[in-house]
Design a protein around this motif. Structure first.
Motif, PDB file in Angstrom:
ATOM      1  N   VAL A 124       0.856  -1.182   0.000  1.00  0.00           N
ATOM      2  CA  VAL A 124       0.000   0.000   0.000  1.00  0.00           C
ATOM      3  C   VAL A 124       0.895   1.236   0.000  1.00  0.00           C
ATOM      4  CG1 VAL A 124      -1.808   1.278   1.195  1.00  0.00           C
ATOM      5  CG2 VAL A 124      -1.804  -1.233   1.231  1.00  0.00           C
ATOM      6  N   VAL A 125       0.752   2.078  -1.028  1.00  0.00           N
ATOM      7  CA  VAL A 125       1.520   3.326  -1.148  1.00  0.00           C
ATOM      8  C   VAL A 125       0.521   4.450  -1.387  1.00  0.00           C
ATOM      9  CG1 VAL A 125       3.264   4.574  -2.461  1.00  0.00           C
ATOM     10  CG2 VAL A 125       3.535   2.127  -2.070  1.00  0.00           C
ATOM     11  N   GLY A 126       0.476   5.381  -0.461  1.00  0.00           N
ATOM     12  CA  GLY A 126      -0.461   6.491  -0.591  1.00  0.00           C
ATOM     13  C   GLY A 126      -1.907   6.041  -0.596  1.00  0.00           C
ATOM     14  N   GLY A 127      -2.229   4.975   0.129  1.00  0.00           N
ATOM     15  CA  GLY A 127      -3.595   4.461   0.173  1.00  0.00           C
ATOM     16  C   GLY A 127      -3.996   3.661  -1.047  1.00  0.00           C
ATOM     17  N   LEU A 128      -3.046   3.365  -1.958  1.00  0.00           N
ATOM     18  CA  LEU A 128      -3.358   2.635  -3.188  1.00  0.00           C
ATOM     19  C   LEU A 128      -2.613   1.306  -3.216  1.00  0.00           C
ATOM     20  CD1 LEU A 128      -3.094   5.552  -5.785  1.00  0.00           C
ATOM     21  CD2 LEU A 128      -5.170   4.660  -4.711  1.00  0.00           C
ATOM     22  N   ARG A 129      -3.243   0.314  -3.839  1.00  0.00           N
ATOM     23  CA  ARG A 129      -2.631  -0.992  -4.073  1.00  0.00           C
ATOM     24  C   ARG A 129      -2.762  -1.341  -5.549  1.00  0.00           C
ATOM     25  NH1 ARG A 129      -4.864  -5.663  -0.326  1.00  0.00           N
ATOM     26  NH2 ARG A 129      -3.648  -6.808  -1.883  1.00  0.00           N
ATOM     27  N   ILE A 130      -1.858  -2.182  -6.031  1.00  0.00           N
ATOM     28  CA  ILE A 130      -1.919  -2.640  -7.413  1.00  0.00           C
ATOM     29  C   ILE A 130      -2.669  -3.961  -7.454  1.00  0.00           C
ATOM     30  CG2 ILE A 130      -0.564  -3.409  -9.400  1.00  0.00           C
ATOM     31  CD1 ILE A 130       1.620  -1.540  -8.577  1.00  0.00           C
ATOM     32  N   CYS A 131      -3.719  -4.018  -8.270  1.00  0.00           N
ATOM     33  CA  CYS A 131      -4.507  -5.240  -8.418  1.00  0.00           C
ATOM     34  C   CYS A 131      -3.673  -6.291  -9.153  1.00  0.00           C
ATOM     35  CB  CYS A 131      -5.798  -4.953  -9.170  1.00  0.00           C
ATOM     36  SG  CYS A 131      -6.814  -6.430  -9.482  1.00  0.00           S
ATOM     37  N   ALA A 132      -3.741  -7.537  -8.693  1.00  0.00           N
ATOM     38  CA  ALA A 132      -2.954  -8.608  -9.296  1.00  0.00           C
ATOM     39  C   ALA A 132      -3.455  -8.984 -10.675  1.00  0.00           C
ATOM     40  CB  ALA A 132      -2.976  -9.846  -8.391  1.00  0.00           C
ATOM     41  N   CYS A 190      -5.762  -6.685 -12.996  1.00  0.00           N
ATOM     42  CA  CYS A 190      -5.821  -5.576 -13.945  1.00  0.00           C
ATOM     43  C   CYS A 190      -4.611  -4.644 -13.842  1.00  0.00           C
ATOM     44  CB  CYS A 190      -7.107  -4.781 -13.746  1.00  0.00           C
ATOM     45  SG  CYS A 190      -7.261  -3.984 -12.128  1.00  0.00           S
ATOM     46  N   LYS A 191      -3.768  -4.815 -12.814  1.00  0.00           N
ATOM     47  CA  LYS A 191      -2.548  -4.037 -12.644  1.00  0.00           C
ATOM     48  C   LYS A 191      -2.813  -2.544 -12.460  1.00  0.00           C
ATOM     49  CE  LYS A 191      -0.416  -7.894 -13.481  1.00  0.00           C
ATOM     50  NZ  LYS A 191       0.124  -8.689 -12.360  1.00  0.00           N
ATOM     51  N   ARG A 192      -3.999  -2.168 -11.990  1.00  0.00           N
ATOM     52  CA  ARG A 192      -4.312  -0.763 -11.767  1.00  0.00           C
ATOM     53  C   ARG A 192      -4.096  -0.402 -10.306  1.00  0.00           C
ATOM     54  NH1 ARG A 192      -9.270   0.604 -11.872  1.00  0.00           N
ATOM     55  NH2 ARG A 192     -10.135  -1.515 -11.641  1.00  0.00           N
ATOM     56  N   ASP A 193      -3.822   0.897 -10.066  1.00  0.00           N
ATOM     57  CA  ASP A 193      -3.770   1.413  -8.709  1.00  0.00           C
ATOM     58  C   ASP A 193      -5.196   1.620  -8.230  1.00  0.00           C
ATOM     59  OD1 ASP A 193      -1.197   1.492  -7.774  1.00  0.00           O
ATOM     60  OD2 ASP A 193      -0.717   3.361  -8.788  1.00  0.00           O
ATOM     61  N   VAL A 194      -5.583   0.890  -7.202  1.00  0.00           N
ATOM     62  CA  VAL A 194      -6.949   0.924  -6.685  1.00  0.00           C
ATOM     63  C   VAL A 194      -6.877   1.250  -5.195  1.00  0.00           C
ATOM     64  CG1 VAL A 194      -9.087  -0.399  -6.412  1.00  0.00           C
ATOM     65  CG2 VAL A 194      -7.618  -0.814  -8.386  1.00  0.00           C
ATOM     66  N   PRO A 195      -7.807   2.050  -4.669  1.00  0.00           N
ATOM     67  CA  PRO A 195      -7.815   2.303  -3.223  1.00  0.00           C
ATOM     68  C   PRO A 195      -7.813   1.011  -2.430  1.00  0.00           C
ATOM     69  CG  PRO A 195      -9.328   3.785  -4.331  1.00  0.00           C
ATOM     70  CD  PRO A 195      -8.850   2.822  -5.367  1.00  0.00           C
ATOM     71  N   ALA A 196      -7.059   1.005  -1.346  1.00  0.00           N
ATOM     72  CA  ALA A 196      -6.865  -0.226  -0.577  1.00  0.00           C
ATOM     73  C   ALA A 196      -8.157  -0.753   0.022  1.00  0.00           C
ATOM     74  CB  ALA A 196      -5.830   0.019   0.529  1.00  0.00           C
TER      75      ALA A 196
END
Length: 250
Positions: free
Chosen positions: A82-90, A92-98
């Motif tokens: 989690v970086v800045g409240g975002l995680r990378i989906c395994a 779609c590889k997008r930054d999504v809120p945690a």
């Protein structure tokens, strides 16, 4: 050249190349500046922010040097981080809120995976290799109609592979044989005692089914259709590796 002294003041060592000694010449080769001070392990800290590990190579500690070599950056994004409240989906590889995650997947990808799992699977009519009952084969169950028949088939396939390897290593012929074909060919009659084999009996019951080699493999027999016959398990065990046509029963 051995009489020349290194041009670096207060060095006093013999020259190796370009007017420098071996040490200063090596510094110039590695760093491009003969007067640079090489950083040795443990003499300085890592160049990565918030890292108090000792220097290992090229300004990085051992951990960050491996990350730079593998990812090209000392601070890559890892799965689940989690970086800045975002995680990378395994998926779609997008930054999504945690807070929009279910496990390793975002809500959208998790919903799509669940829908794909509930989708009907294409089936084809087939016959069970063990009991012969008709069933609908799919991607998970293609040869047996139930988990019990699947275990039985796996056991027979493993036994068949053992017999194939044993027949080949002992110099004889070896064919791929389907046990059910042998039982139907011999009308479920024991080739040793002549009695009927109980199709419902399971090993280790003495009346259960088994495949007997007329000429045992230990005596040079082959694992071929011409050298196998249906037999009771008890008769087969009593016969062992003997070369006989009818085993004594009783």
């Amino acid at each position: 050249m051995a009489d020349l002294i290194c041009s670096i003041s207060e060095c006093g060592k013999p020259v190796m190349g370009r007017g420098w000694c071996r040490r200063h010449y090596g510094i110039w080769i590695r760093l491009g500046d003969v007067e640079a001070t090489p950083r040795r392990y443990g003499t300085a800290g890592c160049a990565a922010p918030d890292c108090d590990r000792p220097h290992f190579t090229k300004g990085w500690c051992r951990m960050h040097s491996k990350r730079v070599a593998k990812y090209g950056t000392p601070d890559p994004r890892f799965r689940g981080q989690v970086v800045g409240g975002l995680r990378i989906c395994a998926t779609c590889k997008r930054d999504v809120p945690a807070d929009r995650f279910a496990g390793s997947y975002c809500h959208e990808c998790n919903t799509a995976r669940a829908s794909a799992a509930r989708a009907p699977v294409a089936t084809t009519p087939a016959e069970c290799d063990v009991c012969g009952a008709p069933f609908d084969a799919d991607g998970r169950r293609r040869f047996a109609c139930s988990p019990a028949c699947t275990r039985t088939r796996n056991y027979r396939e493993n036994s068949k592979n053992v017999l194939l390897r044993r027949g080949r290593t002992r110099g004889g012929l070896a064919e791929s044989i389907r046990p059910r074909d042998i039982f139907e060919r011999d009308a479920w009659a024991c080739g040793l005692c002549g009695g009927q084999i109980d199709q419902a009996a399971k090993a280790p019951h003495p009346d259960s089914r088994s495949i007997d080699h007329v000429i045992p493999l230990a005596l040079g027999g082959t694992h071929t259709l011409a050298n196998v016959q249906a037999a009771h398990l008890g008769c087969n065990v009593r016969k062992g590796a003997r070369l006989i046509e009818v085993a004594s029963v009783g």
